[in-house]
Design a protein around this motif. Structure first.
Motif, PDB file in Angstrom:
ATOM      1  N   MET A   1       9.588  50.403  24.032  1.00 46.56           N
ATOM      2  CA  MET A   1       9.630  49.029  25.185  1.00 46.56           C
ATOM      3  C   MET A   1       8.470  48.099  24.436  1.00 46.56           C
ATOM      4  O   MET A   1       8.797  47.022  24.171  1.00 46.56           O
ATOM      5  N   ILE A   2       7.435  48.626  24.050  1.00 46.38           N
ATOM      6  CA  ILE A   2       6.197  47.860  23.678  1.00 46.38           C
ATOM      7  C   ILE A   2       6.741  47.163  22.238  1.00 46.38           C
ATOM      8  O   ILE A   2       6.627  45.906  22.317  1.00 46.38           O
ATOM      9  N   HIS A   3       7.472  47.847  21.533  1.00 48.54           N
ATOM     10  CA  HIS A   3       8.034  47.303  20.153  1.00 48.54           C
ATOM     11  C   HIS A   3       8.976  46.153  20.479  1.00 48.54           C
ATOM     12  O   HIS A   3       8.697  44.945  19.621  1.00 48.54           O
ATOM     13  N   GLN A   4       9.846  46.312  21.280  1.00 48.59           N
ATOM     14  CA  GLN A   4      10.619  45.181  21.628  1.00 48.59           C
ATOM     15  C   GLN A   4       9.970  44.161  22.272  1.00 48.59           C
ATOM     16  O   GLN A   4      10.611  42.971  21.781  1.00 48.59           O
ATOM     17  N   PHE A   5       9.003  44.363  23.208  1.00 48.15           N
ATOM     18  CA  PHE A   5       8.384  43.035  23.535  1.00 48.15           C
ATOM     19  C   PHE A   5       7.534  42.231  22.709  1.00 48.15           C
ATOM     20  O   PHE A   5       7.656  40.965  22.495  1.00 48.15           O
ATOM     21  N   LEU A   6       7.055  43.018  21.616  1.00 50.80           N
ATOM     22  CA  LEU A   6       6.063  42.368  20.445  1.00 50.80           C
ATOM     23  C   LEU A   6       6.969  41.687  19.610  1.00 50.80           C
ATOM     24  O   LEU A   6       6.644  40.584  18.848  1.00 50.80           O
ATOM     25  N   MET A  54      16.685  37.420  53.151  1.00 48.91           N
ATOM     26  CA  MET A  54      15.128  37.720  52.609  1.00 48.91           C
ATOM     27  C   MET A  54      15.045  39.026  52.165  1.00 48.91           C
ATOM     28  O   MET A  54      14.239  39.497  51.129  1.00 48.91           O
ATOM     29  N   LYS A  55      16.224  39.942  52.292  1.00 45.99           N
ATOM     30  CA  LYS A  55      16.014  41.389  51.927  1.00 45.99           C
ATOM     31  C   LYS A  55      16.353  41.404  50.222  1.00 45.99           C
ATOM     32  O   LYS A  55      15.779  42.320  49.791  1.00 45.99           O
ATOM     33  N   PHE A  56      16.772  40.186  49.680  1.00 43.50           N
ATOM     34  CA  PHE A  56      16.946  40.100  48.318  1.00 43.50           C
ATOM     35  C   PHE A  56      15.737  39.468  47.596  1.00 43.50           C
ATOM     36  O   PHE A  56      15.540  39.779  46.310  1.00 43.50           O
ATOM     37  N   PHE A  57      14.917  38.908  48.204  1.00 44.11           N
ATOM     38  CA  PHE A  57      13.540  38.292  47.655  1.00 44.11           C
ATOM     39  C   PHE A  57      12.564  39.624  46.829  1.00 44.11           C
ATOM     40  O   PHE A  57      12.230  39.209  45.699  1.00 44.11           O
ATOM     41  N   PRO A  58      12.531  40.849  47.602  1.00 49.87           N
ATOM     42  CA  PRO A  58      11.824  41.893  46.671  1.00 49.87           C
ATOM     43  C   PRO A  58      12.549  41.979  45.517  1.00 49.87           C
ATOM     44  O   PRO A  58      11.900  42.510  44.441  1.00 49.87           O
ATOM     45  N   ILE A  59      13.762  41.903  45.246  1.00 47.19           N
ATOM     46  CA  ILE A  59      14.440  42.496  44.046  1.00 47.19           C
ATOM     47  C   ILE A  59      14.038  41.334  42.960  1.00 47.19           C
ATOM     48  O   ILE A  59      13.960  41.804  41.765  1.00 47.19           O
ATOM     49  N   ILE A  60      14.058  40.020  43.258  1.00 49.27           N
ATOM     50  CA  ILE A  60      13.596  39.041  42.310  1.00 49.27           C
ATOM     51  C   ILE A  60      12.269  38.838  41.878  1.00 49.27           C
ATOM     52  O   ILE A  60      11.962  38.892  40.873  1.00 49.27           O
ATOM     53  N   ILE A  61      11.355  39.335  42.909  1.00 53.39           N
ATOM     54  CA  ILE A  61       9.838  39.577  42.510  1.00 53.39           C
ATOM     55  C   ILE A  61       9.717  40.884  41.684  1.00 53.39           C
ATOM     56  O   ILE A  61       9.211  40.711  40.765  1.00 53.39           O
ATOM     57  N   LEU A  62      10.568  41.967  42.078  1.00 54.81           N
ATOM     58  CA  LEU A  62      10.287  43.263  40.954  1.00 54.81           C
ATOM     59  C   LEU A  62      10.787  42.905  39.721  1.00 54.81           C
ATOM     60  O   LEU A  62      10.090  43.132  38.700  1.00 54.81           O
ATOM     61  N   LEU A  63      11.965  42.123  39.513  1.00 50.10           N
ATOM     62  CA  LEU A  63      12.375  41.650  38.123  1.00 50.10           C
ATOM     63  C   LEU A  63      11.449  40.742  37.494  1.00 50.10           C
ATOM     64  O   LEU A  63      11.157  41.149  36.364  1.00 50.10           O
ATOM     65  N   PHE A  64      10.871  39.530  38.088  1.00 51.54           N
ATOM     66  CA  PHE A  64       9.883  38.866  37.404  1.00 51.54           C
ATOM     67  C   PHE A  64       8.583  39.937  37.024  1.00 51.54           C
ATOM     68  O   PHE A  64       8.120  39.707  35.962  1.00 51.54           O
ATOM     69  N   MET A  65       8.230  40.585  38.234  1.00 56.19           N
ATOM     70  CA  MET A  65       6.663  41.381  37.899  1.00 56.19           C
ATOM     71  C   MET A  65       6.995  42.329  36.739  1.00 56.19           C
ATOM     72  O   MET A  65       5.950  42.599  35.946  1.00 56.19           O
ATOM     73  N   ALA A  66       8.039  43.220  36.794  1.00 54.06           N
ATOM     74  CA  ALA A  66       8.539  44.291  35.783  1.00 54.06           C
ATOM     75  C   ALA A  66       8.198  43.489  34.343  1.00 54.06           C
ATOM     76  O   ALA A  66       7.719  44.157  33.432  1.00 54.06           O
ATOM     77  N   SER A  67       9.014  42.451  34.105  1.00 55.12           N
ATOM     78  CA  SER A  67       9.166  41.801  32.853  1.00 55.12           C
ATOM     79  C   SER A  67       7.559  41.416  32.362  1.00 55.12           C
ATOM     80  O   SER A  67       7.390  41.678  31.344  1.00 55.12           O
ATOM     81  N   LEU A  68       7.027  40.707  33.321  1.00 50.45           N
ATOM     82  CA  LEU A  68       5.785  39.898  32.990  1.00 50.45           C
ATOM     83  C   LEU A  68       4.858  40.903  32.690  1.00 50.45           C
ATOM     84  O   LEU A  68       4.110  40.723  31.647  1.00 50.45           O
ATOM     85  N   PHE A  69       4.521  41.835  33.520  1.00 53.73           N
ATOM     86  CA  PHE A  69       3.891  42.921  33.264  1.00 53.73           C
ATOM     87  C   PHE A  69       4.028  43.725  32.151  1.00 53.73           C
ATOM     88  O   PHE A  69       3.061  44.306  31.572  1.00 53.73           O
ATOM     89  N   GLY A  70       5.245  44.137  31.838  1.00 51.49           N
ATOM     90  CA  GLY A  70       5.658  44.682  30.486  1.00 51.49           C
ATOM     91  C   GLY A  70       5.271  43.969  29.484  1.00 51.49           C
ATOM     92  O   GLY A  70       4.455  44.543  28.371  1.00 51.49           O
ATOM     93  N   TRP A  71       5.258  42.617  29.518  1.00 49.49           N
ATOM     94  CA  TRP A  71       4.896  42.063  28.459  1.00 49.49           C
ATOM     95  C   TRP A  71       3.281  42.068  28.113  1.00 49.49           C
ATOM     96  O   TRP A  71       2.696  41.998  27.057  1.00 49.49           O
ATOM     97  N   HIS A  72       2.659  41.678  29.296  1.00 52.01           N
ATOM     98  CA  HIS A  72       1.112  42.204  29.368  1.00 52.01           C
ATOM     99  C   HIS A  72       0.689  43.517  28.660  1.00 52.01           C
ATOM    100  O   HIS A  72      -0.135  43.455  27.817  1.00 52.01           O
ATOM    101  N   TRP A  73       1.350  44.418  29.057  1.00 47.47           N
ATOM    102  CA  TRP A  73       1.143  45.837  28.774  1.00 47.47           C
ATOM    103  C   TRP A  73       1.219  46.037  27.014  1.00 47.47           C
ATOM    104  O   TRP A  73       0.642  46.345  26.359  1.00 47.47           O
ATOM    105  N   SER A  74       2.477  45.375  26.819  1.00 47.43           N
ATOM    106  CA  SER A  74       2.899  45.536  25.417  1.00 47.43           C
ATOM    107  C   SER A  74       1.703  44.816  24.526  1.00 47.43           C
ATOM    108  O   SER A  74       1.512  45.357  23.218  1.00 47.43           O
ATOM    109  N   VAL A  75       1.430  43.708  24.883  1.00 46.47           N
ATOM    110  CA  VAL A  75       0.320  42.898  23.961  1.00 46.47           C
ATOM    111  C   VAL A  75      -1.165  43.780  23.959  1.00 46.47           C
ATOM    112  O   VAL A  75      -1.595  43.934  22.800  1.00 46.47           O
ATOM    113  N   ALA A  76      -1.260  44.043  25.151  1.00 49.82           N
ATOM    114  CA  ALA A  76      -2.812  44.816  25.318  1.00 49.82           C
ATOM    115  C   ALA A  76      -2.797  46.229  24.516  1.00 49.82           C
ATOM    116  O   ALA A  76      -3.760  46.278  23.996  1.00 49.82           O
TER     117      ALA A  76
END
Length: 201
Positions: A1-6, A54-76
């Motif tokens: 996963m890290i390699h793919q983000f980089l 409103m039940k669908f908002f957590p799914i959107i937030i999870l999608l955004f956070m997972a990809s953004l945090f995955g990018w942060h983790w991959s770089v760091a």
């Protein structure tokens, strides 16, 4: 996963972390507006229908956070093998501060989902005690999570600049990168090509 983000191009990171969640958000928003119009024209409007969206908002937030945090983790973490040998990065501290906002976000989304389920049920009876305790806990955890996220941005920016310059860097040297990573939808177009160059993508 890290390699793919980089290795990913800036437009791919942007699409995954920002464009796709926003498309889902606009679809959800359009559905809410359509329902609101329908309710306004109904002789017996049921406001709880809006809460179902409103039940669908957590799914959107999870999608955004997972990809953004995955990018942060991959770089760091993914660029640590390119940090010069004498320089010691506080990787353990980063990992601790990195996971605290994730745990908080999952707890918040669980609290939000439970609250929405109670309010949108056939007999909505909100548990005021549960909601009150949740809100009391959320405020300090939210503030601490913001601090942890800012430290993560700091560490990611410092790691990138350290690898580029191959020396110990001060904040003044990577302050621009810090703000580019913070304002991600703009910064990724500048930061990611530099990461690609470092990893030879």
């Amino acid at each position: 996963m890290i390699h793919q983000f980089l290795k990913a191009k800036h437009w791919q990171i942007f699409t995954l972390t920002f464009a796709v969640p926003m498309i889902f958000y606009f679809i959800l928003f359009a559905g809410m507006m359509s329902t609101a119009i329908h309710l306004s024209q109904s002789q017996q409007p049921d406001p709880t229908m809006m809460l179902n969206y409103m039940k669908f908002f957590p799914i959107i937030i999870l999608l955004f956070m997972a990809s953004l945090f995955g990018w942060h983790w991959s770089v760091a973490i993914g660029l640590q093998n390119k940090v010069p040998e004498p320089i010691k990065m506080k990787v353990k501290k980063f990992k601790t501060f990195f996971f605290i906002p994730l745990i908080y976000m999952l707890a918040f989304l669980a609290f939000f989902s439970l609250t929405m389920n109670e309010l949108s049920g056939p007999n909505p009876e909100p548990n005021l005690k549960f909601m009150g305790i949740g809100l009391i806990l959320i405020i300090p955890m939210h503030l601490f999570s913001i601090f942890c996220m800012l430290y993560s941005l700091y560490f990611v920016a410092k790691t990138l600049k350290t690898v580029e310059l191959q020396k110990e860097v001060s904040f003044s040297e990577f302050a621009g990168d810090f703000f580019l990573i913070w304002f991600f939808p703009i910064g990724v177009w500048i930061i990611q090509p530099r990461i690609n160059k470092i990893v030879g993508a």
